[in-house]
Design an enzyme around this catalytic site. Structure first.
Site, PDB file in Angstrom:
ATOM      1  N   HIS A  15      11.252  -0.957   1.883  1.00  0.00           N
ATOM      2  CA  HIS A  15      11.755  -1.896   0.868  1.00  0.00           C
ATOM      3  C   HIS A  15      12.573  -1.132  -0.161  1.00  0.00           C
ATOM      4  CE1 HIS A  15       7.756  -0.502  -0.280  1.00  0.00           C
ATOM      5  NE2 HIS A  15       8.148  -0.554  -1.542  1.00  0.00           N
ATOM      6  N   ASP A  54       9.592  -8.876  -7.449  1.00  0.00           N
ATOM      7  CA  ASP A  54       8.409  -8.015  -7.439  1.00  0.00           C
ATOM      8  C   ASP A  54       7.315  -8.675  -8.275  1.00  0.00           C
ATOM      9  OD1 ASP A  54       7.993  -4.645  -6.964  1.00  0.00           O
ATOM     10  OD2 ASP A  54       6.551  -5.732  -8.196  1.00  0.00           O
TER      11      ASP A  54
HETATM   12  P1  AMP Z   1       6.340   0.933  -3.570  1.00  0.00           P
HETATM   13  O1  AMP Z   1       5.519   1.738  -4.525  1.00  0.00           O
HETATM   14  O2  AMP Z   1       7.761   1.406  -3.486  1.00  0.00           O
HETATM   15  O3  AMP Z   1       5.676   0.820  -2.210  1.00  0.00           O
HETATM   16  O4  AMP Z   1       6.423  -0.514  -4.190  1.00  0.00           O
HETATM   17  C1  AMP Z   1       5.654  -1.601  -3.783  1.00  0.00           C
HETATM   18  C2  AMP Z   1       6.006  -2.759  -4.673  1.00  0.00           C
HETATM   19  O5  AMP Z   1       5.534  -3.946  -4.075  1.00  0.00           O
HETATM   20  C3  AMP Z   1       5.379  -2.685  -6.073  1.00  0.00           C
HETATM   21  O6  AMP Z   1       6.421  -2.708  -7.044  1.00  0.00           O
HETATM   22  C4  AMP Z   1       4.499  -3.930  -6.129  1.00  0.00           C
HETATM   23  O7  AMP Z   1       4.470  -4.526  -7.403  1.00  0.00           O
HETATM   24  C5  AMP Z   1       5.160  -4.826  -5.102  1.00  0.00           C
HETATM   25  N1  AMP Z   1       4.290  -5.832  -4.505  1.00  0.00           N
HETATM   26  C6  AMP Z   1       3.078  -5.638  -3.934  1.00  0.00           C
HETATM   27  N2  AMP Z   1       2.572  -6.817  -3.498  1.00  0.00           N
HETATM   28  C7  AMP Z   1       3.508  -7.767  -3.789  1.00  0.00           C
HETATM   29  C8  AMP Z   1       3.581  -9.179  -3.591  1.00  0.00           C
HETATM   30  N3  AMP Z   1       2.591  -9.878  -2.997  1.00  0.00           N
HETATM   31  N4  AMP Z   1       4.687  -9.828  -4.012  1.00  0.00           N
HETATM   32  C9  AMP Z   1       5.703  -9.166  -4.615  1.00  0.00           C
HETATM   33  N5  AMP Z   1       5.682  -7.830  -4.827  1.00  0.00           N
HETATM   34  C10 AMP Z   1       4.605  -7.134  -4.422  1.00  0.00           C
END
Ligand code: AMP
Length: 142
Positions: free
Chosen positions: A98, A29
């Protein structure tokens, strides 16, 4: 429009990948709640868990414990949360299914605090429980 996770899966956007098979990709993440916070993502582009094909769901079910074991071994942690958000009001920010694997460190200074949960539980409503369970069973076809 492909989701940001599809673009990561296609390697159009860089990530720190930790696992890949025919159905599942996992990577660190970008804004971890704790050191070793990993996202486990189906290649199938669905917004919500309940939309996943059985094939993707089975592959995720197999990959998750394997990735969790690797995260524990690599970070030295023994506790972790698995989080999976569906819908904006349930804190889903990226509209592509995810699973978060979030290590929990005993000493916050080492790896961060991990996931904080506010658990607003209430007693099961006595009159509602039986009809509710029956309604869910009926839709499960059992
Ligand atoms: P959610 O709130 O469950 O949709 O979590 C989305 C997650 O995606 C968050 O923890 C973000 O930090 C992560 N995230 C968003 N963009 C990226 C990226 N480019 N690479 C890795 N993690 C990401």
């Amino acid at each position: 429009m492909p989701s940001i996770f599809t673009r990561i899966i296609l390697r159009e956007i860089p990530s720190h990948e930790v696992y890949r098979d025919a159905f599942v990709v996992a990577f660190l993440d970008i804004a971890p709640l704790a050191r070793g916070h990993v996202l486990v993502v189906p290649i199938e582009e669905c917004e919500f868990l309940h939309q996943l094909s059985d094939e993707s769901a089975a592959a995720l079910g197999q990959a998750l414990p394997r990735i969790a074991r690797a995260v524990l071994a690599a970070t030295g942690t023994t506790a972790y949360n698995v989080l999976q958000n569906n819908g904006e009001s349930a804190h889903q920010a990226v509209p592509h299914v995810h699973f978060h694997i979030i290590p929990k460190y005993l000493a916050p200074a080492i790896g961060g605090d991990g996931l904080a949960i506010q658990w607003n539980s209430q007693p099961l409503a006595v009159g509602d429980a039986a009809p509710l369970a029956a309604a869910i069973r009926e839709r499960m076809g059992v």
